[in-house]
Design an enzyme around this catalytic site. Structure first.
Site, PDB file in Angstrom:
ATOM      1  N   ARG A  85      44.164  79.799  42.172  1.00 14.92           N
ATOM      2  CA  ARG A  85      45.416  78.984  41.492  1.00 14.92           C
ATOM      3  C   ARG A  85      44.756  77.701  40.797  1.00 14.92           C
ATOM      4  NH1 ARG A  85      51.482  77.249  42.383  1.00 14.92           N
ATOM      5  NH2 ARG A  85      51.604  79.566  41.830  1.00 14.92           N
ATOM      6  N   HIS A  88      50.634  83.769  34.871  1.00  9.37           N
ATOM      7  CA  HIS A  88      51.187  83.798  36.099  1.00  9.37           C
ATOM      8  C   HIS A  88      51.439  85.231  36.531  1.00  9.37           C
ATOM      9  CE1 HIS A  88      52.444  82.564  39.967  1.00  9.37           C
ATOM     10  NE2 HIS A  88      53.567  81.800  39.620  1.00  9.37           N
ATOM     11  N   CYS A 140      61.298  81.327  38.447  1.00  9.58           N
ATOM     12  CA  CYS A 140      60.095  81.624  39.241  1.00  9.58           C
ATOM     13  C   CYS A 140      60.163  80.426  40.299  1.00  9.58           C
ATOM     14  CB  CYS A 140      58.782  81.560  38.480  1.00  9.58           C
ATOM     15  SG  CYS A 140      58.459  79.917  37.634  1.00  9.58           S
ATOM     16  N   ARG A 200      57.695  87.839  45.943  1.00  2.61           N
ATOM     17  CA  ARG A 200      56.521  87.544  45.926  1.00  2.61           C
ATOM     18  C   ARG A 200      55.915  88.077  47.068  1.00  2.61           C
ATOM     19  NH1 ARG A 200      55.192  83.095  43.076  1.00  2.61           N
ATOM     20  NH2 ARG A 200      53.032  83.866  43.229  1.00  2.61           N
ATOM     21  N   GLN A 219      53.701  86.470  39.666  1.00  5.50           N
ATOM     22  CA  GLN A 219      55.047  86.146  39.642  1.00  5.50           C
ATOM     23  C   GLN A 219      55.914  87.183  38.703  1.00  5.50           C
ATOM     24  OE1 GLN A 219      56.854  83.042  40.891  1.00  5.50           O
ATOM     25  NE2 GLN A 219      58.563  84.628  40.413  1.00  5.50           N
ATOM     26  N   ASP A 227      61.903  78.399  32.776  1.00  4.80           N
ATOM     27  CA  ASP A 227      61.210  78.020  33.761  1.00  4.80           C
ATOM     28  C   ASP A 227      60.816  76.600  33.424  1.00  4.80           C
ATOM     29  OD1 ASP A 227      58.885  77.422  35.629  1.00  4.80           O
ATOM     30  OD2 ASP A 227      57.401  78.082  34.259  1.00  4.80           O
TER      31      ASP A 227
HETATM   32  N1  NVA Z   1      54.948  76.925  34.727  1.00  2.75           N
HETATM   33  C1  NVA Z   1      55.175  76.700  35.990  1.00  2.75           C
HETATM   34  C2  NVA Z   1      55.103  77.614  37.214  1.00  2.75           C
HETATM   35  C3  NVA Z   1      55.072  77.177  38.462  1.00  2.75           C
HETATM   36  C4  NVA Z   1      55.160  78.261  39.438  1.00  2.75           C
HETATM   37  C5  NVA Z   1      53.959  75.912  36.462  1.00  2.75           C
HETATM   38  O1  NVA Z   1      52.604  76.306  35.839  1.00  2.75           O
HETATM   39  O2  NVA Z   1      53.851  74.646  36.893  1.00  2.75           O
HETATM   40  N1   CP Z   2      56.644  80.531  41.688  1.00  5.92           N
HETATM   41  C1   CP Z   2      55.658  79.982  42.262  1.00  5.92           C
HETATM   42  O1   CP Z   2      54.437  80.358  41.790  1.00  5.92           O
HETATM   43  O2   CP Z   2      55.888  79.020  43.169  1.00  5.92           O
HETATM   44  P1   CP Z   2      54.726  78.215  43.758  1.00  5.92           P
HETATM   45  O3   CP Z   2      54.252  77.046  42.673  1.00  5.92           O
HETATM   46  O4   CP Z   2      55.542  77.133  44.933  1.00  5.92           O
HETATM   47  O5   CP Z   2      53.558  78.837  44.582  1.00  5.92           O
END
Ligand code: NVA
Ligand code: CP
Length: 278
Positions: A79, A106, A238, A266, A109, A198
């Site tokens: 990540r 992502h 998500c 997930r 997800q 989101d």
């Molecule tokens: N769009 C959000 C998703 C978090 C799971 C981010 O990138 O922070």
């Molecule tokens: N939805 C998601 O990826 O959550 P986290 O940021 O908690 O991993």
């Protein structure tokens, strides 16, 4: 299949003795826990690596980290910020590399989201999907999914916060799903079977929070907007969610919300991803 096995206590240790390195350059609850628990349930081990406490955080090149880590581990989940970091890691890694979220995508997800839609709606073919809000990593991945799998996706994003242009162009050129972009949330949600949103400011965009709150006025998935959706629509998010911003408390806690199943999936889908790749 793995979900049923886990629910029924049927042995499914497909990755006995294998190790997944999990590199995090951003925060996580669901991704970290579901990969780590999933690896344990598959008989393997998930190794949490925070970039801040590894040499990657001190500037060790990605290509060096990739070659070293892939000699210890059987798979890597990352990540991070730029998509190019995952791409470079994958280029130099001798084991599978899984995108656990970048600024651009992502994918884990969206696979969990599709599993949730299949469970609640019996499939995704012939459904209208709506995206309301930021044209972010989630939106870009929905666009990819719509093009690959061929379903209708209507996105409502304010000017200046639209999805990645290249991703959208590529997807529309596939001629598969009908992928439409508008600035009007009503148009996107009208008749939709799946409504998805989101946060307005993703990880790394915290400094833009105030400015984004202004730009996204009118983009809250609330009861008034949901009144336009298909009567049997479901709502995805998500998580983490900001109630009162991109989604109202009444919608996320309401009867159409499937967000807890979505979060659970997930775990199951990631086990499937790891079992397939590793
Ligand atoms: N769009 C959000 C998703 C978090 C799971 C981010 O990138 O922070
Ligand atoms: N939805 C998601 O990826 O959550 P986290 O940021 O908690 O991993």
């Amino acid at each position: 299949e793995l979900k049923q096995k886990q629910k029924n206590g049927i042995e499914h240790q497909l990755l006995k003795g294998k190790t997944l390195a999990m590199i995090f350059e951003k925060a996580s609850t669901r991704t970290r826990i579901s990969f780590e628990v999933g690896m344990f349930q598959l008989g393997g081990h998930g190794l949490f690596i925070s970039s801040a406490n590894s040499q990657m955080g001190r500037g060790e090149p990605i290509k060096d980290s990739a070659r070293v880590m892939s000699r210890y581990c059987d798979g890597v989940m990352i990540r991070t910020f730029g998509q190019e970091i995952v791409d470079e890691f994958a280029r130099y890694s001798s084991v599978p590399v899984i995108n656990g979220l970048t600024d651009l995508y992502h994918p884990c997800q969206i696979l969990a989201d599709l599993q949730t839609v299949i469970e609640h709606k019996g499939g995704y073919q012939g459904l209208k999907f709506a995206w309301v809000g930021d044209g972010n990593n989630m939106a870009n991945t929905w666009i990819e999914a719509a093009a690959i799998l061929g379903f209708d996706l209507a996105l409502a994003c304010p000017q200046g916060y639209q999805p990645d242009h290249e991703v959208l162009q590529w997807a529309q050129a596939q001629g598969t799903g009908n992928i439409a972009l508008t600035a009007d949330p009503h148009e996107a949600v009208r008749g939709a079977h799946v409504v998805n949103t989101d946060v307005w400011a993703s990880m790394g965009q915290e400094a833009e929070q105030k400015q984004r709150e202004q730009a996204f006025q009118g983009y809250c998935v609330d009861d008034r907007l949901m009144a336009l959706a298909h009567p049997e629509s479901v709502v995805l998010h998500c998580l983490p969610a900001h109630r009162g911003e991109e989604i109202s408390d009444s919608v996320i806690e309401g009867p159409r919300s499937v967000v807890w199943d979505e979060a659970e999936n997930r775990l199951h889908i990631q086990k499937a991803i790891m079992a397939t790749l590793m």
